[in-house]
Design a protein around this motif. Structure first.
Motif, mmCIF file in Angstrom:
data_model
loop_
_atom_site.group_PDB
_atom_site.id
_atom_site.type_symbol
_atom_site.label_atom_id
_atom_site.label_comp_id
_atom_site.label_asym_id
_atom_site.label_seq_id
_atom_site.Cartn_x
_atom_site.Cartn_y
_atom_site.Cartn_z
ATOM 1 N N LEU A 1 -35.788 11.063 -1.061
ATOM 2 C CA LEU A 1 -35.670 11.744 0.229
ATOM 3 C C LEU A 1 -36.968 11.622 1.027
ATOM 4 C CD1 LEU A 1 -34.096 13.500 2.191
ATOM 5 C CD2 LEU A 1 -34.841 15.515 0.902
ATOM 6 N N SER A 2 -38.105 11.749 0.358
ATOM 7 C CA SER A 2 -39.385 11.625 1.045
ATOM 8 C C SER A 2 -39.548 10.239 1.655
ATOM 9 C CB SER A 2 -40.527 11.909 0.057
ATOM 10 O OG SER A 2 -41.786 11.730 0.679
ATOM 11 N N ALA A 3 -39.181 9.209 0.896
ATOM 12 C CA ALA A 3 -39.278 7.842 1.404
ATOM 13 C C ALA A 3 -38.305 7.613 2.553
ATOM 14 C CB ALA A 3 -39.014 6.854 0.269
ATOM 15 N N MET A 4 -37.109 8.177 2.464
ATOM 16 C CA MET A 4 -36.127 8.017 3.533
ATOM 17 C C MET A 4 -36.583 8.719 4.810
ATOM 18 S SD MET A 4 -33.568 6.062 2.885
ATOM 19 C CE MET A 4 -32.590 6.579 4.306
ATOM 20 N N ARG A 5 -37.248 9.841 4.686
ATOM 21 C CA ARG A 5 -37.768 10.535 5.869
ATOM 22 C C ARG A 5 -38.791 9.674 6.596
ATOM 23 N NH1 ARG A 5 -38.592 16.573 3.254
ATOM 24 N NH2 ARG A 5 -36.492 17.384 3.723
ATOM 25 N N ALA A 6 -39.698 9.072 5.815
ATOM 26 C CA ALA A 6 -40.711 8.215 6.429
ATOM 27 C C ALA A 6 -40.070 7.001 7.088
ATOM 28 C CB ALA A 6 -41.726 7.782 5.373
ATOM 29 N N LEU A 7 -39.109 6.393 6.403
ATOM 30 C CA LEU A 7 -38.409 5.234 6.956
ATOM 31 C C LEU A 7 -37.651 5.618 8.220
ATOM 32 C CD1 LEU A 7 -37.200 2.359 6.861
ATOM 33 C CD2 LEU A 7 -35.449 3.258 5.298
ATOM 34 N N SER A 8 -36.989 6.764 8.194
ATOM 35 C CA SER A 8 -36.209 7.215 9.343
ATOM 36 C C SER A 8 -37.094 7.437 10.563
ATOM 37 C CB SER A 8 -35.461 8.506 8.981
ATOM 38 O OG SER A 8 -34.745 9.009 10.082
ATOM 39 N N THR A 9 -38.248 8.060 10.367
ATOM 40 C CA THR A 9 -39.171 8.287 11.478
ATOM 41 C C THR A 9 -39.641 6.961 12.068
ATOM 42 O OG1 THR A 9 -39.915 10.373 10.501
ATOM 43 C CG2 THR A 9 -41.375 9.334 12.123
ATOM 44 N N TRP A 10 -39.994 6.031 11.195
ATOM 45 C CA TRP A 10 -40.457 4.709 11.654
ATOM 46 C C TRP A 10 -39.352 3.975 12.408
ATOM 47 C CZ3 TRP A 10 -38.797 -0.276 10.562
ATOM 48 C CH2 TRP A 10 -39.675 -1.313 10.924
ATOM 49 N N GLY A 11 -38.144 3.981 11.868
ATOM 50 C CA GLY A 11 -37.051 3.248 12.488
ATOM 51 C C GLY A 11 -36.586 3.843 13.798
ATOM 52 N N ARG A 12 -36.668 5.164 13.905
ATOM 53 C CA ARG A 12 -36.163 5.814 15.125
ATOM 54 C C ARG A 12 -37.048 5.512 16.326
ATOM 55 N NH1 ARG A 12 -34.630 12.245 15.782
ATOM 56 N NH2 ARG A 12 -33.385 11.992 17.681
ATOM 57 N N VAL A 13 -38.362 5.566 16.167
ATOM 58 C CA VAL A 13 -39.243 5.329 17.307
ATOM 59 C C VAL A 13 -39.271 3.854 17.704
ATOM 60 C CG1 VAL A 13 -40.680 7.308 16.752
ATOM 61 C CG2 VAL A 13 -41.298 5.068 15.839
ATOM 62 N N ARG A 14 -38.743 2.983 16.827
ATOM 63 C CA ARG A 14 -38.665 1.554 17.159
ATOM 64 C C ARG A 14 -37.254 1.133 17.553
ATOM 65 N NH1 ARG A 14 -42.631 2.692 13.935
ATOM 66 N NH2 ARG A 14 -44.621 1.553 14.081
ATOM 67 N N ASP A 15 -36.394 2.130 17.760
ATOM 68 C CA ASP A 15 -35.040 1.911 18.257
ATOM 69 C C ASP A 15 -34.174 1.105 17.295
ATOM 70 O OD1 ASP A 15 -33.123 2.473 20.198
ATOM 71 O OD2 ASP A 15 -33.338 0.494 21.131
ATOM 72 N N HIS A 16 -34.477 1.174 15.995
ATOM 73 C CA HIS A 16 -33.599 0.547 15.009
ATOM 74 C C HIS A 16 -32.413 1.459 14.682
ATOM 75 C CE1 HIS A 16 -36.398 -2.658 14.604
ATOM 76 N NE2 HIS A 16 -37.313 -1.966 13.963
ATOM 77 N N ILE A 17 -32.620 2.769 14.858
ATOM 78 C CA ILE A 17 -31.562 3.754 14.638
ATOM 79 C C ILE A 17 -31.590 4.747 15.795
ATOM 80 C CG2 ILE A 17 -31.431 3.584 12.119
ATOM 81 C CD1 ILE A 17 -33.377 5.879 11.905
ATOM 82 N N ASP A 18 -30.492 5.487 15.977
ATOM 83 C CA ASP A 18 -30.374 6.401 17.110
ATOM 84 C C ASP A 18 -30.719 7.842 16.781
ATOM 85 O OD1 ASP A 18 -29.374 4.285 18.723
ATOM 86 O OD2 ASP A 18 -27.403 4.562 17.800
ATOM 87 N N HIS A 19 -30.836 8.169 15.502
ATOM 88 C CA HIS A 19 -31.006 9.569 15.114
ATOM 89 C C HIS A 19 -31.670 9.616 13.742
ATOM 90 C CE1 HIS A 19 -27.053 8.014 13.863
ATOM 91 N NE2 HIS A 19 -27.460 8.458 12.702
#
Length: 363
Positions: free
Chosen positions: A139-157
């Motif tokens: 979960l910790s790794a997914m949180r970091a990945l999610s934050t990185w991906g969201r600000v680079r417009d790879h994901i929407d949320h």
């Protein structure tokens, strides 16, 4: 004008070559370059941290066909290469992230990244319920990945919104006075020295294996924590100073390997932990103790010396919530003992007054 960061700091796979021409960087894939078996040279995108770069590389390698750059696997490749080149995470932390995210790659690697939802992350967490530590790392790794991906417009949320970690039943326990006494009396050599250093400084293992005489500054250790990059000043307490007076002054860290082919070589955190565990297992009184428990021991010792949470944080380089977490049991225990003394004192005073009243009535 600020100096541009060299993007070639990213670790490039075998067969990928960086060429600088007229101040610009170019990347090519050419297995066997410089040999008679050299393959044709394939131009790659200019940014080795982008998913497009790794997608083009996979196609050039012929591992798989064209991979959409919007897949979760492509986003994950970009993230891992980003943190490898960013320089603000240790190799150990990056390895832990990579290992934790393999579960995600296996589950969603070929799926569109924008289609993932927190419910999918929760499903993986549920599947890892038998190993809560591994689940929380995931979960910790997914949180970091999610934050990185969201600000680079790879994901929407956010991919982890609302997903909660499992509660920790048992953490690293502080050492008891009896365990500390046994360690001082029965451990020998560099292992004993390491235990003393851990206990009187509260350092992380990654810092304890690096610290040495040259890190002393006006009566304390001044260093940058490897894990967080935070500047730390840790005063050398009298107990540690007395021990250090018996240590040989020489260049390099205090903790160097002893004996065999590796004599005098530096320790890694993992290797020192392993050698400590081997020595610990020979001493019954130390059954179950951990080196990280000494970090907790150091925090509690500083708390009992009436230092504030902020002061403790400056000394051991630890976040304030973590200090509170380490001290919660010790604080409750201290408060409980104080309450018991108060109750006993009150009871004795009442008994004394009752005896005096009885004597007065008889007269």
């Amino acid at each position: 004008m600020p100096r541009q960061r060299n993007r070639a700091a990213v670790s490039l796979p075998v067969g990928v070559h960086r060429v600088v021409s007229r101040g610009r960087e170019y990347f090519y894939y050419q297995p066997g370059r410089g040999t008679e078996q050299a393959a044709a040279r394939v131009r790659l995108p200019d940014d080795p941290r982008s998913p497009e770069f790794w997608n083009a590389l996979r196609q050039a390698q012929g591992v798989i066909g064209a991979v959409p750059i919007d897949t979760f696997g492509a986003m994950l490749d970009g993230y891992l290469e980003f943190i490898k080149g960013a320089g603000n995470l240790t190799v150990g932390t990056i390895d832990n992230y990579d290992r934790s995210l393999r579960t995600a790659r296996k589950a969603w690697g070929d799926l569109p990244a924008r289609g993932l939802r927190p419910v999918h992350v929760q499903a993986v967490m549920d599947g890892l319920s038998g190993t809560p530590g591994a689940a929380n790392n995931f979960l910790s790794a997914m949180r970091a990945l999610s934050t990185w991906g969201r600000v680079r417009d790879h994901i929407d949320h956010s991919l982890t919104e609302g997903v909660k970690p499992y509660a920790k039943k048992n953490g690293h326990k502080p050492w008891t006075p009896e365990q500390i006494e046994a360690a001082f009396a029965k451990l020998e050599g560099v292992i004993r020295r390491g235990v003393i250093l851990y206990m009187y400084t509260g350092m992380r293992g990654s810092d304890a294996v690096r610290i040495g005489w040259t890190d002393i500054d006006e009566g304390g250790f001044s260093y940058r924590a490897q894990k967080t990059g935070r500047e730390v000043y840790c005063p050398i307490v009298p107990e540690l100073e007395r021990e250090m007076a018996t240590w040989t002054k020489r260049p390099g860290p205090f903790l160097l390997q002893e004996g065999g082919r590796s004599d005098g070589q530096r320790y890694t955190r993992k290797l020192f932990s392993r050698h400590f565990a081997e020595a610990r297992d020979q001493i019954p009184e130390l059954a179950g103790v951990t080196l990280h428990g000494l970090r907790c021991t150091a925090v509690i010792r500083l708390r009992r010396a009436n230092l504030s949470t902020g002061q403790i944080g400056d000394i051991v380089g630890m976040s304030l919530p973590m200090i509170e977490r380490y001290c919660r049991f010790a604080d409750r225990k201290t408060s409980g003992k104080a309450a018991l003394l108060t109750l006993k004192r009150t009871s004795e005073e009442q008994d004394c007054k009752t005896a005096q009243n009885s004597k007065t009535e008889k007269q």
